[in-house]
Write a protein that holds these residues in place. Structure first.
Motif, PDB file in Angstrom:
ATOM      1  N   THR A  28       1.112  -1.116   0.200  1.00  0.00           N
ATOM      2  CA  THR A  28      -0.183   0.143   0.420  1.00  0.00           C
ATOM      3  C   THR A  28       0.600   1.364   0.379  1.00  0.00           C
ATOM      4  O   THR A  28       1.916   1.828   0.770  1.00  0.00           O
ATOM      5  CB  THR A  28      -0.776   0.288   0.774  1.00  0.00           C
ATOM      6  N   VAL A  29       0.410   2.141  -0.881  1.00  0.00           N
ATOM      7  CA  VAL A  29       1.076   3.668  -1.017  1.00  0.00           C
ATOM      8  C   VAL A  29       0.167   4.702   0.095  1.00  0.00           C
ATOM      9  O   VAL A  29      -1.127   4.876  -0.459  1.00  0.00           O
ATOM     10  CB  VAL A  29       0.635   4.664  -1.756  1.00  0.00           C
ATOM     11  N   LYS A  30       0.954   5.103   0.906  1.00  0.00           N
ATOM     12  CA  LYS A  30       0.106   5.909   1.659  1.00  0.00           C
ATOM     13  C   LYS A  30       0.639   7.366   1.745  1.00  0.00           C
ATOM     14  O   LYS A  30      -0.488   7.918   2.434  1.00  0.00           O
ATOM     15  CB  LYS A  30       0.325   5.321   3.416  1.00  0.00           C
ATOM     16  N   ALA A  31       1.523   7.441   0.781  1.00  0.00           N
ATOM     17  CA  ALA A  31       1.754   8.527   0.964  1.00  0.00           C
ATOM     18  C   ALA A  31       2.690   9.612  -0.123  1.00  0.00           C
ATOM     19  O   ALA A  31       3.144   8.402  -0.192  1.00  0.00           O
ATOM     20  CB  ALA A  31       2.769   9.752   2.148  1.00  0.00           C
ATOM     21  N   ILE A  32       2.454  11.129  -0.537  1.00  0.00           N
ATOM     22  CA  ILE A  32       2.534  11.400  -2.052  1.00  0.00           C
ATOM     23  C   ILE A  32       2.948  12.339  -1.460  1.00  0.00           C
ATOM     24  O   ILE A  32       2.529  12.968  -0.848  1.00  0.00           O
ATOM     25  CB  ILE A  32       1.304  10.860  -3.206  1.00  0.00           C
ATOM     26  N   LEU A  33       4.384  12.574  -2.269  1.00  0.00           N
ATOM     27  CA  LEU A  33       4.597  14.173  -2.000  1.00  0.00           C
ATOM     28  C   LEU A  33       5.210  14.493  -3.246  1.00  0.00           C
ATOM     29  O   LEU A  33       6.377  13.741  -4.104  1.00  0.00           O
ATOM     30  CB  LEU A  33       5.739  14.283  -1.254  1.00  0.00           C
ATOM     31  N   PRO A  34       4.764  15.152  -4.666  1.00  0.00           N
ATOM     32  CA  PRO A  34       4.969  16.352  -5.263  1.00  0.00           C
ATOM     33  C   PRO A  34       5.733  16.766  -5.157  1.00  0.00           C
ATOM     34  O   PRO A  34       6.412  17.316  -4.186  1.00  0.00           O
ATOM     35  CB  PRO A  34       3.526  17.165  -6.127  1.00  0.00           C
TER      36      PRO A  34
ATOM     37  N   GLU B 185       3.737   1.071   3.139  1.00  0.00           N
ATOM     38  CA  GLU B 185       3.353  -0.437   2.728  1.00  0.00           C
ATOM     39  C   GLU B 185       4.716  -0.850   2.739  1.00  0.00           C
ATOM     40  O   GLU B 185       4.897  -2.215   2.536  1.00  0.00           O
ATOM     41  CB  GLU B 185       2.043  -0.628   3.931  1.00  0.00           C
ATOM     42  N   PHE B 186       4.928  -0.837   1.273  1.00  0.00           N
ATOM     43  CA  PHE B 186       5.027  -1.734   0.011  1.00  0.00           C
ATOM     44  C   PHE B 186       7.255  -2.152   0.991  1.00  0.00           C
ATOM     45  O   PHE B 186       7.477  -0.730   1.219  1.00  0.00           O
ATOM     46  CB  PHE B 186       5.196  -0.853  -1.507  1.00  0.00           C
ATOM     47  N   ASN B 187       8.018  -2.642   0.571  1.00  0.00           N
ATOM     48  CA  ASN B 187       8.758  -3.090   0.599  1.00  0.00           C
ATOM     49  C   ASN B 187      10.077  -2.394  -0.554  1.00  0.00           C
ATOM     50  O   ASN B 187      11.123  -3.310  -0.639  1.00  0.00           O
ATOM     51  CB  ASN B 187       9.615  -4.399   1.252  1.00  0.00           C
ATOM     52  N   SER B 188       9.701  -3.016  -1.667  1.00  0.00           N
ATOM     53  CA  SER B 188      10.056  -2.210  -2.621  1.00  0.00           C
ATOM     54  C   SER B 188       9.345  -1.924  -3.739  1.00  0.00           C
ATOM     55  O   SER B 188       7.991  -2.420  -4.293  1.00  0.00           O
ATOM     56  CB  SER B 188      10.913  -4.031  -3.918  1.00  0.00           C
TER      57      SER B 188
ATOM     58  N   GLN C 196       7.444  -0.060   7.679  1.00  0.00           N
ATOM     59  CA  GLN C 196       6.245   0.768   6.332  1.00  0.00           C
ATOM     60  C   GLN C 196       6.573   3.321   7.404  1.00  0.00           C
ATOM     61  O   GLN C 196       7.152   3.204   8.105  1.00  0.00           O
ATOM     62  CB  GLN C 196       5.110   1.097   7.573  1.00  0.00           C
ATOM     63  N   ILE C 197       6.898   3.377   6.203  1.00  0.00           N
ATOM     64  CA  ILE C 197       6.377   4.708   6.501  1.00  0.00           C
ATOM     65  C   ILE C 197       5.281   5.768   6.535  1.00  0.00           C
ATOM     66  O   ILE C 197       4.268   4.937   5.833  1.00  0.00           O
ATOM     67  CB  ILE C 197       7.855   5.686   5.857  1.00  0.00           C
ATOM     68  N   ARG C 198       4.404   6.201   7.339  1.00  0.00           N
ATOM     69  CA  ARG C 198       3.057   7.144   7.466  1.00  0.00           C
ATOM     70  C   ARG C 198       2.995   8.035   6.617  1.00  0.00           C
ATOM     71  O   ARG C 198       1.943   8.098   5.980  1.00  0.00           O
ATOM     72  CB  ARG C 198       2.749   6.750   9.225  1.00  0.00           C
ATOM     73  N   ASP C 199       4.111   9.126   6.716  1.00  0.00           N
ATOM     74  CA  ASP C 199       3.673   9.897   6.052  1.00  0.00           C
ATOM     75  C   ASP C 199       5.053  10.700   6.057  1.00  0.00           C
ATOM     76  O   ASP C 199       6.290  10.618   6.031  1.00  0.00           O
ATOM     77  CB  ASP C 199       3.508  11.386   7.470  1.00  0.00           C
TER      78      ASP C 199
END
Length: 205
Positions: A26-32, A43-46, A76-79
């Motif tokens: 799962t992708v939990k955060a996106i920063l353009p 939550e992805f490991n690759s 996992q990274i949350r933000d």
């Protein structure tokens, strides 16, 4: 493959086309980013089985993995959020290059050498502030902290007599004048015994 770029009318932007399988969780955060690239975290490991993409990765404007950014996360990274000067805030569950809970990383993914956070609050959300610091939101006490770019907590914050949450803070927004509105599962209280519940705007500066 768990990530796509859309046009303003919500049709698929076909020039952004991650090759292969993309993130394997799962992708939990996106920063353009200003150059058309994008940081993703979760939550992805690759990403597409490329080394150095565990839990956070940078993609080119085409969606391909940018190998110039190498993840040092082990959980996992949350933000993620912009921290200025080509650095980024990263809120994570455990360890990033030896740093617990909250870290500031540079444009290559390395921990900024001058950053050291010694708090024990697990960060779930990051809200950058006008002065370059950030609000760190969490589900364990003290539920919200203001952290300087060095990782040190802003002293005497919130001010004596100010409201403090008594449970998880899950969302916040800061106005240009430094006031913040916060929300979550908590009530806000202060020494006088006055309480506000669920959502509140305060002069947390």
């Amino acid at each position: 493959n768990r990530i796509a770029r859309l046009n303003s009318d919500l049709t698929l932007h076909t020039t952004f086309n991650p090759v292969g399988t993309g993130p394997n969780g799962t992708v939990k955060a996106i920063l353009p980013l200003a150059d058309g690239k994008v940081l993703i975290a979760g939550e992805f490991n690759s990403v597409n089985a490329v080394a150095g993409t565990a839990y956070i990765a940078r993609l080119a404007s085409t969606g391909a993995v940018d190998t110039g950014f190498v993840s040092l996360a082990n959980t996992q990274i949350r933000d993620i959020a912009d921290a200025g000067n080509n650095t980024y805030w990263v809120a994570h569950a455990n360890n990033y290059s030896g740093q617990q809970s909250l870290v500031r990383v540079d444009d290559t993914g390395a921990k900024v050498a001058t950053f050291s956070y010694s708090g024990n609050m697990t960060s779930s959300r990051i809200v950058p502030q006008p002065d370059g610091s950030t609000l760190s939101l969490g589900s364990n006490y003290p539920f919200i902290q203001k952290v300087q770019q060095t990782g040190a907590l802003v002293p005497a914050w919130p001010n004596t007599g100010g409201y403090t949450p008594n449970s998880a803070v899950t969302a916040a927004f800061t106005y240009a004048d430094g006031r913040s509105i916060i929300g979550g599962n908590s009530a806000l209280s202060r020494p006088s015994g006055t309480c506000r519940s669920t959502v509140s705007r305060s002069s947390m500066r």
